[in-house]
Design a protein around this motif. Structure first.
Motif, PDB file in Angstrom:
ATOM      1  N   GLY A  38       0.805  -1.209   0.000  1.00 37.32           N
ATOM      2  CA  GLY A  38       0.000   0.000   0.000  1.00 37.32           C
ATOM      3  C   GLY A  38       0.838   1.259   0.000  1.00 37.32           C
ATOM      4  O   GLY A  38       2.035   1.224   0.314  1.00 37.32           O
ATOM      5  N   ILE A  39       0.188   2.354  -0.357  1.00 37.60           N
ATOM      6  CA  ILE A  39       0.839   3.658  -0.431  1.00 37.60           C
ATOM      7  C   ILE A  39      -0.101   4.692   0.195  1.00 37.60           C
ATOM      8  O   ILE A  39      -1.316   4.649  -0.021  1.00 37.60           O
ATOM      9  CB  ILE A  39       1.117   4.067  -1.885  1.00 37.60           C
ATOM     10  CG1 ILE A  39       2.026   3.040  -2.576  1.00 37.60           C
ATOM     11  CG2 ILE A  39       1.733   5.459  -1.965  1.00 37.60           C
ATOM     12  CD1 ILE A  39       2.159   3.276  -4.067  1.00 37.60           C
TER      13      ILE A  39
ATOM     14  N   GLY B 163       2.526  16.504   6.316  1.00 37.32           N
ATOM     15  CA  GLY B 163       2.211  15.159   6.788  1.00 37.32           C
ATOM     16  C   GLY B 163       0.733  14.850   6.858  1.00 37.32           C
ATOM     17  O   GLY B 163       0.341  13.799   7.362  1.00 37.32           O
ATOM     18  N   VAL B 164      -0.109  15.742   6.347  1.00 31.59           N
ATOM     19  CA  VAL B 164      -1.555  15.510   6.333  1.00 31.59           C
ATOM     20  C   VAL B 164      -1.888  14.502   5.245  1.00 31.59           C
ATOM     21  O   VAL B 164      -1.445  14.642   4.096  1.00 31.59           O
ATOM     22  CB  VAL B 164      -2.321  16.835   6.105  1.00 31.59           C
ATOM     23  CG1 VAL B 164      -3.813  16.586   5.963  1.00 31.59           C
ATOM     24  CG2 VAL B 164      -2.029  17.814   7.236  1.00 31.59           C
ATOM     25  N   VAL B 165      -2.657  13.494   5.591  1.00 31.95           N
ATOM     26  CA  VAL B 165      -3.021  12.444   4.648  1.00 31.95           C
ATOM     27  C   VAL B 165      -3.969  12.994   3.591  1.00 31.95           C
ATOM     28  O   VAL B 165      -4.964  13.653   3.907  1.00 31.95           O
ATOM     29  CB  VAL B 165      -3.653  11.243   5.379  1.00 31.95           C
ATOM     30  CG1 VAL B 165      -4.179  10.209   4.401  1.00 31.95           C
ATOM     31  CG2 VAL B 165      -2.643  10.615   6.327  1.00 31.95           C
ATOM     32  N   LEU B 166      -3.652  12.683   2.324  1.00 39.14           N
ATOM     33  CA  LEU B 166      -4.469  13.113   1.194  1.00 39.14           C
ATOM     34  C   LEU B 166      -5.284  11.959   0.610  1.00 39.14           C
ATOM     35  O   LEU B 166      -6.323  12.168   0.002  1.00 39.14           O
ATOM     36  CB  LEU B 166      -3.578  13.698   0.100  1.00 39.14           C
ATOM     37  CG  LEU B 166      -2.655  14.840   0.523  1.00 39.14           C
ATOM     38  CD1 LEU B 166      -1.692  15.195  -0.596  1.00 39.14           C
ATOM     39  CD2 LEU B 166      -3.478  16.040   0.955  1.00 39.14           C
ATOM     40  N   GLY B 167      -4.771  10.754   0.789  1.00 39.14           N
ATOM     41  CA  GLY B 167      -5.431   9.572   0.251  1.00 39.14           C
ATOM     42  C   GLY B 167      -4.522   8.372   0.402  1.00 39.14           C
ATOM     43  O   GLY B 167      -3.390   8.496   0.870  1.00 39.14           O
ATOM     44  N   ALA B 168      -5.031   7.222   0.001  1.00 37.93           N
ATOM     45  CA  ALA B 168      -4.232   5.998   0.096  1.00 37.93           C
ATOM     46  C   ALA B 168      -4.769   4.979  -0.904  1.00 37.93           C
ATOM     47  O   ALA B 168      -5.904   5.077  -1.380  1.00 37.93           O
ATOM     48  CB  ALA B 168      -4.280   5.428   1.507  1.00 37.93           C
ATOM     49  N   ILE B 169      -3.919   4.004  -1.183  1.00 40.43           N
ATOM     50  CA  ILE B 169      -4.269   2.900  -2.071  1.00 40.43           C
ATOM     51  C   ILE B 169      -3.554   1.662  -1.575  1.00 40.43           C
ATOM     52  O   ILE B 169      -2.447   1.757  -1.037  1.00 40.43           O
ATOM     53  CB  ILE B 169      -3.872   3.229  -3.531  1.00 40.43           C
ATOM     54  CG1 ILE B 169      -4.417   2.185  -4.507  1.00 40.43           C
ATOM     55  CG2 ILE B 169      -2.368   3.403  -3.677  1.00 40.43           C
ATOM     56  CD1 ILE B 169      -4.310   2.608  -5.968  1.00 40.43           C
ATOM     57  N   TRP B 170      -4.191   0.511  -1.714  1.00 38.90           N
ATOM     58  CA  TRP B 170      -3.511  -0.725  -1.375  1.00 38.90           C
ATOM     59  C   TRP B 170      -4.015  -1.850  -2.262  1.00 38.90           C
ATOM     60  O   TRP B 170      -5.086  -1.767  -2.858  1.00 38.90           O
ATOM     61  CB  TRP B 170      -3.630  -1.079   0.098  1.00 38.90           C
ATOM     62  CG  TRP B 170      -4.999  -1.358   0.617  1.00 38.90           C
ATOM     63  CD1 TRP B 170      -5.593  -2.579   0.787  1.00 38.90           C
ATOM     64  CD2 TRP B 170      -5.946  -0.398   1.087  1.00 38.90           C
ATOM     65  NE1 TRP B 170      -6.848  -2.439   1.319  1.00 38.90           N
ATOM     66  CE2 TRP B 170      -7.093  -1.106   1.507  1.00 38.90           C
ATOM     67  CE3 TRP B 170      -5.960   0.994   1.190  1.00 38.90           C
ATOM     68  CZ2 TRP B 170      -8.222  -0.479   2.023  1.00 38.90           C
ATOM     69  CZ3 TRP B 170      -7.076   1.618   1.696  1.00 38.90           C
ATOM     70  CH2 TRP B 170      -8.190   0.887   2.109  1.00 38.90           C
ATOM     71  N   ALA B 171      -3.178  -2.878  -2.355  1.00 36.51           N
ATOM     72  CA  ALA B 171      -3.493  -4.069  -3.148  1.00 36.51           C
ATOM     73  C   ALA B 171      -3.404  -5.277  -2.235  1.00 36.51           C
ATOM     74  O   ALA B 171      -2.459  -5.405  -1.443  1.00 36.51           O
ATOM     75  CB  ALA B 171      -2.513  -4.211  -4.309  1.00 36.51           C
ATOM     76  N   ARG B 172      -4.395  -6.146  -2.368  1.00 33.98           N
ATOM     77  CA  ARG B 172      -4.430  -7.351  -1.542  1.00 33.98           C
ATOM     78  C   ARG B 172      -5.030  -8.483  -2.373  1.00 33.98           C
ATOM     79  O   ARG B 172      -6.141  -8.357  -2.888  1.00 33.98           O
ATOM     80  CB  ARG B 172      -5.291  -7.096  -0.312  1.00 33.98           C
ATOM     81  CG  ARG B 172      -5.603  -8.346   0.486  1.00 33.98           C
ATOM     82  CD  ARG B 172      -6.360  -8.043   1.737  1.00 33.98           C
ATOM     83  NE  ARG B 172      -5.401  -7.890   2.831  1.00 33.98           N
ATOM     84  CZ  ARG B 172      -5.748  -7.836   4.105  1.00 33.98           C
ATOM     85  NH1 ARG B 172      -7.018  -7.890   4.458  1.00 33.98           N
ATOM     86  NH2 ARG B 172      -4.837  -7.715   5.043  1.00 33.98           N
ATOM     87  N   PRO B 173      -4.295  -9.597  -2.482  1.00 33.86           N
ATOM     88  CA  PRO B 173      -4.903 -10.758  -3.141  1.00 33.86           C
ATOM     89  C   PRO B 173      -5.963 -11.383  -2.234  1.00 33.86           C
ATOM     90  O   PRO B 173      -5.765 -11.486  -1.025  1.00 33.86           O
ATOM     91  CB  PRO B 173      -3.736 -11.718  -3.351  1.00 33.86           C
ATOM     92  CG  PRO B 173      -2.582 -11.178  -2.608  1.00 33.86           C
ATOM     93  CD  PRO B 173      -2.922  -9.810  -2.107  1.00 33.86           C
TER      94      PRO B 173
ATOM     95  N   GLU C 278      -6.570  -7.213  -5.564  1.00 32.80           N
ATOM     96  CA  GLU C 278      -7.611  -6.216  -5.770  1.00 32.80           C
ATOM     97  C   GLU C 278      -7.175  -4.903  -5.124  1.00 32.80           C
ATOM     98  O   GLU C 278      -6.676  -4.892  -3.999  1.00 32.80           O
ATOM     99  CB  GLU C 278      -8.926  -6.696  -5.151  1.00 32.80           C
ATOM    100  CG  GLU C 278     -10.072  -5.774  -5.461  1.00 32.80           C
ATOM    101  CD  GLU C 278     -11.416  -6.318  -5.010  1.00 32.80           C
ATOM    102  OE1 GLU C 278     -12.344  -5.509  -4.874  1.00 32.80           O
ATOM    103  OE2 GLU C 278     -11.534  -7.537  -4.773  1.00 32.80           O
ATOM    104  N   LEU C 279      -7.357  -3.820  -5.851  1.00 29.97           N
ATOM    105  CA  LEU C 279      -7.002  -2.491  -5.353  1.00 29.97           C
ATOM    106  C   LEU C 279      -8.175  -1.853  -4.624  1.00 29.97           C
ATOM    107  O   LEU C 279      -9.324  -2.027  -5.007  1.00 29.97           O
ATOM    108  CB  LEU C 279      -6.624  -1.557  -6.508  1.00 29.97           C
ATOM    109  CG  LEU C 279      -5.425  -1.923  -7.366  1.00 29.97           C
ATOM    110  CD1 LEU C 279      -5.225  -0.858  -8.441  1.00 29.97           C
ATOM    111  CD2 LEU C 279      -4.185  -2.083  -6.525  1.00 29.97           C
ATOM    112  N   THR C 280      -7.832  -1.093  -3.596  1.00 33.13           N
ATOM    113  CA  THR C 280      -8.781  -0.230  -2.909  1.00 33.13           C
ATOM    114  C   THR C 280      -8.108   1.126  -2.788  1.00 33.13           C
ATOM    115  O   THR C 280      -6.926   1.197  -2.429  1.00 33.13           O
ATOM    116  CB  THR C 280      -9.112  -0.768  -1.506  1.00 33.13           C
ATOM    117  OG1 THR C 280      -9.605  -2.102  -1.619  1.00 33.13           O
ATOM    118  CG2 THR C 280     -10.141   0.105  -0.821  1.00 33.13           C
ATOM    119  N   MET C 281      -8.838   2.192  -3.089  1.00 32.27           N
ATOM    120  CA  MET C 281      -8.240   3.523  -2.958  1.00 32.27           C
ATOM    121  C   MET C 281      -9.305   4.581  -2.750  1.00 32.27           C
ATOM    122  O   MET C 281     -10.471   4.379  -3.102  1.00 32.27           O
ATOM    123  CB  MET C 281      -7.383   3.873  -4.173  1.00 32.27           C
ATOM    124  CG  MET C 281      -8.130   4.415  -5.367  1.00 32.27           C
ATOM    125  SD  MET C 281      -7.023   4.989  -6.681  1.00 32.27           S
ATOM    126  CE  MET C 281      -6.806   6.685  -6.247  1.00 32.27           C
TER     127      MET C 281
END
Length: 160
Positions: free
Chosen positions: A55-56, A63-73, A90-93
């Motif tokens: 994930g990213i 340092g304020v979070v703008l968004g995120a994405i991760w991949a998980r089988p 599968e990606l989630t973002m």
């Protein structure tokens, strides 16, 4: 904006991002409690961070979070909404509301595709709900194609 790897300590942050993804319409259709108890939804973050999770997180200069994405089988026995195959993560973002329209989604998506490719992943999938035209356009710009349908959502695939 900076991209950093998601860590073991980011589960709560990713849960907030998942809630934003589920409530993409701006209406509070789902709650954090529902996300943590729904058997299907728990698949996306339960046991975070597993060895095959990647994930990213996008943050601004403060340092304020703008968004995120991760991949998980996910296995066929417990598929996600955008499941294609056991070996296709599968990606989630989601990009948080105040950060939309600033290239955060493109940066996150490009970053996760690079990381997945470096790990030897050959394809990634995702699900996009009908009406979410901004997300759908982003995915198409990044080479995703529709490969299936699940309820009111399209399953999209990006070969790497």
């Amino acid at each position: 904006m900076h991209l950093r790897d998601a860590t073991d300590d980011d589960r709560d942050l990713l849960l907030d991002v998942l809630l934003e993804a589920y409530n993409w319409t701006g209406e509070p259709r789902f709650t954090r409690e529902w996300l943590t108890t729904d058997p299907h939804t728990v698949r996306y973050l339960g046991g975070w961070k597993r060895p095959d999770d990647v994930g990213i997180v996008a943050v601004d200069d403060d340092g304020v979070v703008l968004g995120a994405i991760w991949a998980r089988p996910l296995p066929a026995t417990e598929p996600g909404y955008g499941w294609v195959a056991d070996d296709v993560p599968e990606l989630t973002m989601a990009v948080l509301p105040g950060a939309r329209g600033r290239g955060v989604g493109s940066a996150l998506l490009a970053g996760i595709l690079d990381r997945a490719r470096a790990l030897g992943v050959t394809a990634v999938s995702l699900s996009v709900e009908d009406g979410n035209t901004a997300a759908r356009s982003l995915y198409v710009r990044h080479g995703f194609v529709v490969v299936g349908r699940n309820g009111g959502s399209d399953t999209m695939l990006r070969e790497l």
